[in-house]
Design a protein around this motif. Structure first.
Motif, short mmCIF file in Angstrom:
data_model
loop_
_atom_site.label_atom_id
_atom_site.label_comp_id
_atom_site.label_asym_id
_atom_site.label_seq_id
_atom_site.Cartn_x
_atom_site.Cartn_y
_atom_site.Cartn_z
N GLU A 47 0.83 -1.21 0.00
CA GLU A 47 0.00 0.00 0.00
C GLU A 47 0.86 1.25 0.00
O GLU A 47 0.52 2.26 -0.64
CB GLU A 47 -0.95 -0.03 1.20
CG GLU A 47 -2.04 -1.08 1.06
CD GLU A 47 -2.99 -1.11 2.25
OE1 GLU A 47 -2.78 -0.35 3.22
OE2 GLU A 47 -3.94 -1.90 2.22
N LEU A 48 1.99 1.21 0.70
CA LEU A 48 2.92 2.34 0.67
C LEU A 48 3.47 2.50 -0.74
O LEU A 48 3.56 3.64 -1.25
CB LEU A 48 4.07 2.11 1.66
CG LEU A 48 5.24 3.10 1.59
CD1 LEU A 48 4.76 4.53 1.82
CD2 LEU A 48 6.33 2.72 2.58
N CYS A 49 3.84 1.39 -1.38
CA CYS A 49 4.36 1.46 -2.75
C CYS A 49 3.33 2.08 -3.69
O CYS A 49 3.67 2.86 -4.59
CB CYS A 49 4.75 0.08 -3.23
SG CYS A 49 6.21 -0.60 -2.41
N GLN A 50 2.06 1.72 -3.50
CA GLN A 50 0.99 2.29 -4.33
C GLN A 50 0.91 3.80 -4.14
O GLN A 50 0.80 4.56 -5.11
CB GLN A 50 -0.34 1.65 -3.97
CG GLN A 50 -1.51 2.09 -4.86
CD GLN A 50 -1.36 1.60 -6.27
OE1 GLN A 50 -1.19 0.42 -6.50
NE2 GLN A 50 -1.41 2.51 -7.23
N ALA A 51 0.97 4.25 -2.89
CA ALA A 51 0.90 5.69 -2.61
C ALA A 51 2.10 6.42 -3.21
O ALA A 51 1.97 7.54 -3.73
CB ALA A 51 0.85 5.93 -1.10
N LEU A 52 3.27 5.78 -3.17
CA LEU A 52 4.47 6.39 -3.75
C LEU A 52 4.34 6.52 -5.26
O LEU A 52 4.72 7.55 -5.84
CB LEU A 52 5.70 5.54 -3.40
CG LEU A 52 6.11 5.53 -1.92
CD1 LEU A 52 7.16 4.46 -1.67
CD2 LEU A 52 6.65 6.90 -1.50
N LEU A 53 3.79 5.49 -5.91
CA LEU A 53 3.58 5.56 -7.35
C LEU A 53 2.56 6.64 -7.71
O LEU A 53 2.69 7.30 -8.74
CB LEU A 53 3.11 4.20 -7.88
CG LEU A 53 4.17 3.10 -7.98
CD1 LEU A 53 3.52 1.76 -8.29
CD2 LEU A 53 5.21 3.45 -9.03
N ASP A 54 1.53 6.79 -6.86
CA ASP A 54 0.51 7.81 -7.11
C ASP A 54 1.03 9.23 -6.85
O ASP A 54 0.44 10.20 -7.32
CB ASP A 54 -0.71 7.56 -6.22
CG ASP A 54 -1.46 6.30 -6.61
OD1 ASP A 54 -1.27 5.83 -7.75
OD2 ASP A 54 -2.23 5.78 -5.77
N GLY A 55 2.12 9.32 -6.07
CA GLY A 55 2.62 10.64 -5.70
C GLY A 55 1.67 11.38 -4.79
O GLY A 55 1.63 12.62 -4.76
N ASN A 56 0.88 10.60 -4.03
CA ASN A 56 -0.16 11.17 -3.17
C ASN A 56 0.43 11.42 -1.78
O ASN A 56 0.55 10.49 -0.97
CB ASN A 56 -1.34 10.20 -3.10
CG ASN A 56 -2.53 10.76 -2.37
OD1 ASN A 56 -2.38 11.52 -1.42
ND2 ASN A 56 -3.72 10.39 -2.80
N ARG A 61 2.07 9.72 3.67
CA ARG A 61 2.21 9.95 5.11
C ARG A 61 1.46 8.89 5.91
O ARG A 61 2.00 8.33 6.88
CB ARG A 61 1.69 11.35 5.47
CG ARG A 61 1.81 11.68 6.95
CD ARG A 61 1.25 13.06 7.25
NE ARG A 61 -0.17 13.15 6.95
CZ ARG A 61 -0.89 14.26 7.03
NH1 ARG A 61 -0.31 15.39 7.39
NH2 ARG A 61 -2.18 14.25 6.74
N LYS A 62 0.24 8.59 5.49
CA LYS A 62 -0.58 7.59 6.18
C LYS A 62 0.07 6.21 6.12
O LYS A 62 0.17 5.51 7.14
CB LYS A 62 -1.97 7.54 5.56
CG LYS A 62 -2.85 6.39 6.05
CD LYS A 62 -4.18 6.38 5.31
CE LYS A 62 -5.00 5.15 5.66
NZ LYS A 62 -4.37 3.88 5.19
#
Length: 262
Positions: A47-56, A61-62
């Motif tokens: 899930e962290l990797c997904q957020a990093l790819l999204d640049g969100n 942070r979450k």
């Protein structure tokens, strides 16, 4: 917003205090073990990797918080067993960082990132209890694509590499030919083996051209999903299912999706 060093330490202390309370008073937290947490840890990292790819940024942070919770939780469990605590984790990491950066904390010279990587491999081979072989540090459980990339990186750091990136293309073409030959022969095991060799050579080509193949493939996955979803939406609006569309109609919608969705 940037916090002071003291504020950061206080924030870390608060979450550790909260975890201490939960470990005692929450039935779910109290029963967790290394084994029970492991699947959740893998999920949180993805899930962290997904957020990093999204640049969100808010999601990053979450998800960083969720991963940090697991690090603290494993350290808490180890502390309860009398093995180590979070301070030991931090001290060991700090010692490793200093030891592996002699170009910063010692007198070793490293002019660029590639030289730093080569120094790392030399140091890890010499480390007490470290990797005894060049490729021993690549985790066996890594997904195959990521593992291939890491294996190639480590081999390159000790000089096992092409002299120029352009040379890799002859290998890619050779592997394409061998796939074709295996398909013509009809041997299922050979076909699988040759496809593996071809994929490995393409991953190697990406590495030589400074492209992370995992990120590149995920970008293409997202692009395909977006375009395919567009085709499905258009079919639905026309009162059809995907199976009702001809290949020609799907191709027309695909080309339209490329224009609209990118």
């Amino acid at each position: 917003m940037s916090h002071t060093r003291q504020e950061r330490l206080e924030a870390m202390g608060r979450i550790m205090d909260t975890l201490d309370i939960l470990r005692v008073k929450c039935p779910w937290d109290a029963k967790q073990t290394n084994e029970s947490l492991r699947p959740n840890t893998i999920e949180e990292v993805y899930e962290l990797c997904q957020a990093l790819l999204d640049g969100n940024s808010p999601e990053i942070r979450k998800e960083l918080g969720d991963v940090l919770l697991h690090i603290l939780f494993y350290s808490k469990i180890a502390d309860e067993k009398g093995q180590f605590d979070i301070a030991d984790v931090c001290d060991a990491l700090n010692q490793k960082l200093i030891f592996r950066h002699p170009h910063v904390f010692g007198d070793v010279k490293a002019d660029d990132a590639h030289q730093v990587e080569q120094n790392w491999e030399d140091i890890k081979l010499r480390e007490r209890g470290g990797n005894r072989t060049v490729l021993a540090g690549v985790p066996a459980a890594l997904p195959a694509l990521v593992k291939a990339f890491r294996v190639q990186e480590k081999a390159a750091n000790v000089g096992f590499d092409w002299e120029t990136p352009e040379q890799v293309w002859s290998k890619v073409q050779e592997e394409i030919g061998e796939v074709s030959e295996a398909i013509a022969a009809g041997d299922k095991a050979d076909i699988e083996a040759e496809f593996g060799d071809l994929l490995f050579s393409v991953i190697n080509a990406a590495r030589l051209y400074k492209v992370n193949p995992e990120n590149a493939l995920e970008r293409t996955n997202r692009k395909f999903i977006s375009r395919f979803n567009y085709i499905e939406e258009q079919a639905r609006e026309a009162g059809k299912t995907m199976r009702d569309l001809t290949l020609g109609e799907m191709e027309d919608l695909w080309q339209r999706a490329k224009t609209i969705k990118g």
